[in-house]
Write a protein that holds these residues in place. Structure first.
Motif, short mmCIF file in Angstrom:
data_model
loop_
_atom_site.label_atom_id
_atom_site.label_comp_id
_atom_site.label_asym_id
_atom_site.label_seq_id
_atom_site.Cartn_x
_atom_site.Cartn_y
_atom_site.Cartn_z
N ILE A 28 -3.94 13.60 13.89
CA ILE A 28 -4.37 14.77 12.65
C ILE A 28 -4.92 15.91 13.79
CG2 ILE A 28 -6.04 15.36 11.24
CD1 ILE A 28 -6.08 12.16 10.45
N LYS A 29 -4.61 16.94 13.64
CA LYS A 29 -5.08 18.19 14.22
C LYS A 29 -6.06 19.08 13.28
CE LYS A 29 -4.22 21.56 17.61
NZ LYS A 29 -5.54 21.52 18.08
N ASP A 45 -9.31 2.48 13.88
CA ASP A 45 -9.92 2.83 15.14
C ASP A 45 -9.55 4.33 15.10
OD1 ASP A 45 -10.46 0.28 15.65
OD2 ASP A 45 -8.77 -0.05 16.98
N LEU A 46 -10.55 5.10 15.75
CA LEU A 46 -10.48 6.52 15.78
C LEU A 46 -10.54 6.82 17.33
CD1 LEU A 46 -10.94 9.39 14.28
CD2 LEU A 46 -13.38 8.60 14.29
N SER A 47 -9.49 7.67 17.55
CA SER A 47 -9.63 8.19 19.03
C SER A 47 -9.43 9.53 19.37
CB SER A 47 -8.85 7.07 19.80
OG SER A 47 -7.24 7.28 19.40
N ARG A 48 -10.02 10.06 20.25
CA ARG A 48 -9.78 11.54 20.58
C ARG A 48 -8.47 11.81 21.16
NH1 ARG A 48 -10.44 15.76 24.36
NH2 ARG A 48 -10.68 13.98 25.91
N LEU A 87 -13.52 1.96 11.69
CA LEU A 87 -14.11 3.04 10.75
C LEU A 87 -13.50 2.67 9.23
CD1 LEU A 87 -15.07 5.76 10.02
CD2 LEU A 87 -12.93 6.72 10.82
N VAL A 88 -14.25 2.39 8.36
CA VAL A 88 -13.80 1.98 7.11
C VAL A 88 -13.58 3.37 6.01
CG1 VAL A 88 -14.43 0.84 4.82
CG2 VAL A 88 -15.07 -0.21 7.09
N ILE A 129 -7.14 13.83 16.60
CA ILE A 129 -7.55 12.54 16.71
C ILE A 129 -6.43 11.74 16.42
CG2 ILE A 129 -9.85 13.12 16.02
CD1 ILE A 129 -9.05 11.96 13.18
N ARG A 130 -6.36 10.56 16.70
CA ARG A 130 -5.59 9.38 16.31
C ARG A 130 -6.31 8.35 15.55
NH1 ARG A 130 -2.47 8.58 20.89
NH2 ARG A 130 -1.12 10.20 20.15
N LEU A 131 -5.56 7.92 14.19
CA LEU A 131 -6.08 6.86 13.54
C LEU A 131 -5.09 5.79 13.77
CD1 LEU A 131 -7.03 8.49 10.12
CD2 LEU A 131 -8.59 7.45 11.89
#
Length: 98
Positions: free
Chosen positions: A3-4, A21-24, A63-64, A79-81
């Motif tokens: 997601i940009k 999981d959320l990552s930059r 992350l819920v 980010i990447r989910l």
């Protein structure tokens, strides 16, 4: 799912509700999650800052994102989910210390 920035997504419409999981990937900024009741009233909100060398780091696990929650990404952040790995046993120490 990548997601940009400057995006607002709604769980159940733009992405599957779930645990992620959320990552930059690049940039820096905030990810804001707002959770709504069935009557569409805001009942909770949460914000995570992501940057290369920031105090909150580059990742956040578990992350819920429930149905109808919104996820807003800052303009300068990508980010990447990734769906979180499920803990299938009660050996939490072994799971977190692998």
């Amino acid at each position: 799912m990548d997601i940009k920035g400057q995006k607002t997504l709604t769980a159940g419409r733009d992405l599957e509700p779930g645990i992620y999981d959320l990552s930059r990937v690049s940039g820096a900024g905030n990810v804001d999650v707002i959770i709504y009741s069935d009557e569409q009233e805001e009942i909770n909100s949460w914000s995570q800052g992501l940057s290369e060398d920031g105090i909150d780091g580059e990742t956040f696990h578990y992350l819920v994102i429930p149905e109808n929650a919104t996820l807003e990404v800052s303009e300068d952040l990508k980010i990447r989910l990734t769906p979180s790995e499920q803990i299938a046993s009660t050996d939490y120490y072994g799971f977190y210390n692998r």
